[in-house]
Design a protein around this motif. Structure first.
Motif, PDB file in Angstrom:
ATOM      1  N   ASP A 101     -12.287 -22.889 -16.447  1.00 28.84           N
ATOM      2  CA  ASP A 101     -12.145 -24.319 -16.154  1.00 28.84           C
ATOM      3  C   ASP A 101     -10.684 -24.771 -16.230  1.00 28.84           C
ATOM      4  OD1 ASP A 101     -12.179 -23.909 -18.946  1.00 28.84           O
ATOM      5  OD2 ASP A 101     -12.596 -26.024 -19.291  1.00 28.84           O
ATOM      6  N   ASP A 102      -9.801 -23.885 -16.650  1.00 28.12           N
ATOM      7  CA  ASP A 102      -8.379 -24.228 -16.757  1.00 28.12           C
ATOM      8  C   ASP A 102      -7.713 -23.938 -15.405  1.00 28.12           C
ATOM      9  OD1 ASP A 102      -5.635 -24.301 -17.219  1.00 28.12           O
ATOM     10  OD2 ASP A 102      -5.840 -23.591 -19.283  1.00 28.12           O
ATOM     11  N   GLU A 103      -7.420 -25.014 -14.673  1.00 26.10           N
ATOM     12  CA  GLU A 103      -6.882 -24.837 -13.316  1.00 26.10           C
ATOM     13  C   GLU A 103      -5.542 -24.103 -13.310  1.00 26.10           C
ATOM     14  OE1 GLU A 103      -7.162 -27.918 -10.368  1.00 26.10           O
ATOM     15  OE2 GLU A 103      -8.453 -29.048 -11.703  1.00 26.10           O
ATOM     16  N   ALA A 104      -4.757 -24.316 -14.353  1.00 22.20           N
ATOM     17  CA  ALA A 104      -3.456 -23.649 -14.428  1.00 22.20           C
ATOM     18  C   ALA A 104      -3.653 -22.135 -14.531  1.00 22.20           C
ATOM     19  CB  ALA A 104      -2.659 -24.171 -15.618  1.00 22.20           C
ATOM     20  N   ILE A 105      -4.562 -21.736 -15.407  1.00 14.54           N
ATOM     21  CA  ILE A 105      -4.836 -20.304 -15.572  1.00 14.54           C
ATOM     22  C   ILE A 105      -5.420 -19.709 -14.290  1.00 14.54           C
ATOM     23  CG2 ILE A 105      -6.506 -18.751 -16.729  1.00 14.54           C
ATOM     24  CD1 ILE A 105      -3.931 -19.110 -18.305  1.00 14.54           C
ATOM     25  N   GLU A 143       2.150 -28.135 -17.271  1.00 17.50           N
ATOM     26  CA  GLU A 143       1.611 -27.586 -18.520  1.00 17.50           C
ATOM     27  C   GLU A 143       2.497 -27.952 -19.718  1.00 17.50           C
ATOM     28  OE1 GLU A 143      -1.545 -25.718 -18.854  1.00 17.50           O
ATOM     29  OE2 GLU A 143      -1.544 -26.960 -17.075  1.00 17.50           O
ATOM     30  N   LYS A 180       5.212 -23.578  -6.603  1.00 19.41           N
ATOM     31  CA  LYS A 180       3.899 -23.830  -7.218  1.00 19.41           C
ATOM     32  C   LYS A 180       3.935 -23.463  -8.712  1.00 19.41           C
ATOM     33  CE  LYS A 180      -0.907 -22.465  -6.444  1.00 19.41           C
ATOM     34  NZ  LYS A 180      -1.752 -21.504  -5.737  1.00 19.41           N
ATOM     35  N   MET A 181       4.541 -22.317  -9.037  1.00 16.21           N
ATOM     36  CA  MET A 181       4.628 -21.875 -10.430  1.00 16.21           C
ATOM     37  C   MET A 181       5.523 -22.810 -11.256  1.00 16.21           C
ATOM     38  SD  MET A 181       2.675 -19.241 -11.048  1.00 16.21           S
ATOM     39  CE  MET A 181       1.461 -19.881  -9.917  1.00 16.21           C
ATOM     40  N   ILE A 227       5.497 -14.297 -13.921  1.00 13.67           N
ATOM     41  CA  ILE A 227       5.331 -14.034 -12.486  1.00 13.67           C
ATOM     42  C   ILE A 227       6.613 -14.413 -11.742  1.00 13.67           C
ATOM     43  CG2 ILE A 227       4.029 -14.646 -10.415  1.00 13.67           C
ATOM     44  CD1 ILE A 227       1.586 -15.063 -12.207  1.00 13.67           C
ATOM     45  N   SER A 276       3.261 -17.985 -16.031  1.00 14.40           N
ATOM     46  CA  SER A 276       3.942 -18.465 -14.813  1.00 14.40           C
ATOM     47  C   SER A 276       5.378 -17.959 -14.801  1.00 14.40           C
ATOM     48  CB  SER A 276       3.977 -19.997 -14.766  1.00 14.40           C
ATOM     49  OG  SER A 276       2.705 -20.506 -14.868  1.00 14.40           O
ATOM     50  N   VAL A 320       0.066 -20.244 -22.783  1.00 14.51           N
ATOM     51  CA  VAL A 320      -0.241 -19.034 -22.014  1.00 14.51           C
ATOM     52  C   VAL A 320       0.074 -19.257 -20.534  1.00 14.51           C
ATOM     53  CG1 VAL A 320      -2.174 -17.621 -21.154  1.00 14.51           C
ATOM     54  CG2 VAL A 320      -1.945 -18.045 -23.603  1.00 14.51           C
ATOM     55  N   ALA A 321      -0.318 -20.441 -20.017  1.00 12.13           N
ATOM     56  CA  ALA A 321      -0.058 -20.724 -18.597  1.00 12.13           C
ATOM     57  C   ALA A 321       1.452 -20.749 -18.316  1.00 12.13           C
ATOM     58  CB  ALA A 321      -0.708 -22.052 -18.205  1.00 12.13           C
ATOM     59  N   LYS A 330      -6.229 -13.881 -23.807  1.00 11.33           N
ATOM     60  CA  LYS A 330      -5.240 -14.325 -22.809  1.00 11.33           C
ATOM     61  C   LYS A 330      -3.821 -14.341 -23.375  1.00 11.33           C
ATOM     62  CE  LYS A 330      -8.432 -17.620 -20.627  1.00 11.33           C
ATOM     63  NZ  LYS A 330      -8.666 -19.055 -20.409  1.00 11.33           N
ATOM     64  N   SER A 381      -4.807 -20.655 -11.318  1.00 11.84           N
ATOM     65  CA  SER A 381      -3.707 -20.538 -10.363  1.00 11.84           C
ATOM     66  C   SER A 381      -2.806 -19.344 -10.693  1.00 11.84           C
ATOM     67  CB  SER A 381      -2.899 -21.842 -10.391  1.00 11.84           C
ATOM     68  OG  SER A 381      -1.843 -21.775  -9.505  1.00 11.84           O
ATOM     69  N   VAL A 382      -2.467 -19.199 -11.979  1.00  8.54           N
ATOM     70  CA  VAL A 382      -1.569 -18.106 -12.396  1.00  8.54           C
ATOM     71  C   VAL A 382      -2.229 -16.740 -12.170  1.00  8.54           C
ATOM     72  CG1 VAL A 382      -0.401 -17.045 -14.361  1.00  8.54           C
ATOM     73  CG2 VAL A 382      -0.351 -19.514 -14.093  1.00  8.54           C
ATOM     74  N   TYR A 383      -3.469 -16.601 -12.642  1.00  5.84           N
ATOM     75  CA  TYR A 383      -4.145 -15.299 -12.513  1.00  5.84           C
ATOM     76  C   TYR A 383      -4.423 -14.976 -11.039  1.00  5.84           C
ATOM     77  CZ  TYR A 383      -4.874 -15.043 -17.602  1.00  5.84           C
ATOM     78  OH  TYR A 383      -4.700 -14.972 -18.963  1.00  5.84           O
ATOM     79  N   LEU A 404       3.692 -25.872 -11.985  1.00 10.10           N
ATOM     80  CA  LEU A 404       2.691 -25.584 -13.015  1.00 10.10           C
ATOM     81  C   LEU A 404       3.332 -25.592 -14.406  1.00 10.10           C
ATOM     82  CD1 LEU A 404      -0.076 -23.010 -12.448  1.00 10.10           C
ATOM     83  CD2 LEU A 404       1.022 -23.116 -14.657  1.00 10.10           C
TER      84      LEU A 404
END
Lengths: 278, 132
Positions: free
Chosen positions: B8-12, A90, A82-83, A69, A66, A61-62, B103, B14-16, A86
């Motif tokens: 708690d998911d830092e990636a999420i 991930e 940054k993306m 976006i 990303s 999902v991340a 999500k 950051s993205v959101y 990420l």
């Protein structure tokens, strides 16, 4: 750049989907087979599948979002970088998770084996700690070490011990709050090297401590009542196997609200392992 | 809008955060339930996006505590999760969540649309209450 990102994303999505599907079908089949003998196994198998899918979905999902976006072309150069970082991080996380799932399956089937070579445990610990420093810095957590000088080299499986230490450090970092501290000690104790990782994080409830080395499917309770990532839900199960396959021991002590200490030993094995027959 | 994002998911996070900021929202983040509860009280967000699975207090329990507290009970809370089972969704809605967002089914821009819909619904409700 966009095409590269898209290809990476598509490849990762396909991989995650394939692994998820494989384990879903595998577990469902096992559940149905066992179900004829013991109906109580079916919910556990379903829960295992749900947990695996949940954990694999998180990095996918991340990555997907990303990329979405990035494709919107609304970001500044700094935000784009940054993306991309990420997506990179991930993707690595997803690959680790896939390895963890496959390793857990091998442990369960008795098919995981060690490949020992002579190595420097102090160096391994330092390198592994260095990998965690960027994330620790982001969370304002201090990782410090006390490594006894002059530890002898000995035979161990470098890849597997790295994996075990990675699982333990991942858990400490995940469950330690901002401004926390993680202490890594490596000492010689008799004919063993003793490695401990102590944090002042959220700790583990007493009733859960005896089941820490079980796969998360066996922890009981419903999915919305517990938080186990693959590193804690399957990682400790694999970590225990790795340490014990080396002839070592592993122990976790914890107090809720105060922190957790994981200590494991590895025998100082100086005998070259026998060559495996082809 | 002022949005409190608890995950708690830092990636999420950051993205959101990046996506919502690009739509003009002010973002406050919390990586666990305890910090989320504190920030809900001190920051008084317009809406809370709350992950179902957190390392210290579970999302449903955080939701219940928010709804039981007079200072936070009126803040709309939408649950976020990578679990999609109906029983979990129903439980969250019964506890007072205004929505349950899977999500893996959404694009990040959807969060902006959803927040605007939640705030519109809250405003309509307030208008109706004034009428009566």
């Amino acid at each position: 750049m966009t095409m590269t990102v898209l290809l990476i994303v598509l490849a990762l999505l396909f991989t995650a989907a394939a692994v998820s599907y494989f384990f879903w079908v595998n577990r469902q089949t096992q559940g149905l087979t066992k179900g004829s003998e013991d109906k109580s196994q079916i919910p556990k198998d379903e829960e295992y599948s749900h947990m695996i899918v949940h954990e694999l979905r998180a990095p996918v999902v991340a990555i997907k979002d990303s990329a979405s976006i990035l494709l919107s072309d609304k970001l500044s150069e700094g935000e784009e970088k940054k993306m991309l970082n990420l997506i990179h991080d991930e993707a690595k996380k997803l690959l680790r998770q896939i390895s963890t799932i496959l390793d857990a399956a091998k442990v369960a089937d008795g098919k995981l084996s060690l490949k020992k070579t002579r190595g420097d445990i102090a160096n391994l610990v330092r390198e592994e700690m260095a990998l965690f420093q960027p994330e620790a810095k982001r969370k304002n957590i201090n990782i410090i070490s006390d490594i006894e000088p002059g530890l002898p080299s000995f035979f161990f499986d470098n890849v597997r011990i790295t994996e075990a230490l990675n699982n333990i450090l991942s858990n400490s970092l995940k469950y330690t709050n901002e401004n926390g501290i993680i202490k890594v000690n490596v000492t010689k104790g008799g004919e063993n090297v003793v490695i401990s990782v102590a944090d002042n994080g959220i700790g583990i409830a007493a009733e859960k401590q005896s089941r820490l080395f079980s796969k998360f499917e066996e922890l009981g309770g419903s999915m919305d009542k517990k938080k186990e990532s693959l590193s804690s839900g399957l990682g400790l199960y694999i970590t225990k196997w790795i340490v014990e396959a080396h002839g070592g021991t592993i122990k976790i002590t914890s107090e809720e609200g105060k922190g957790t200490t994981t200590i494991f030993t590895l025998p100082l094995d100086t005998n070259e392992p026998a060559q495996e027959m082809p | 809008m002022k949005v409190l994002l608890i995950d708690d998911d830092e990636a999420i996070l950051s993205v959101y955060s990046t996506s919502l900021k690009s739509h003009g929202h002010e973002i406050i983040t919390a990586v666990n339930g305890k910090a989320g509860l504190e920030k809900a009280k001190t920051e008084k967000p317009d809406v809370v996006l709350l992950d179902q699975v957190l390392p210290d207090i579970q999302g449903n329990e955080v939701l219940r505590l928010l709804k039981d507290d007079s200072e936070t009970k009126d803040i709309p809370v939408a649950m976020l999760s990578n679990f999609g089972q109906n029983d979990l969704i129903q439980k969250a809605l019964n506890t007072g969540a205004v929505d349950y967002i899977r999500k893996y089914e959404i694009e990040p821009d959807y969060l902006d649309t959803k927040i605007k819909a939640i705030m519109k619904s809250k405003q309509s409700q307030a208008d109706n209450e004034q009428t009566f």
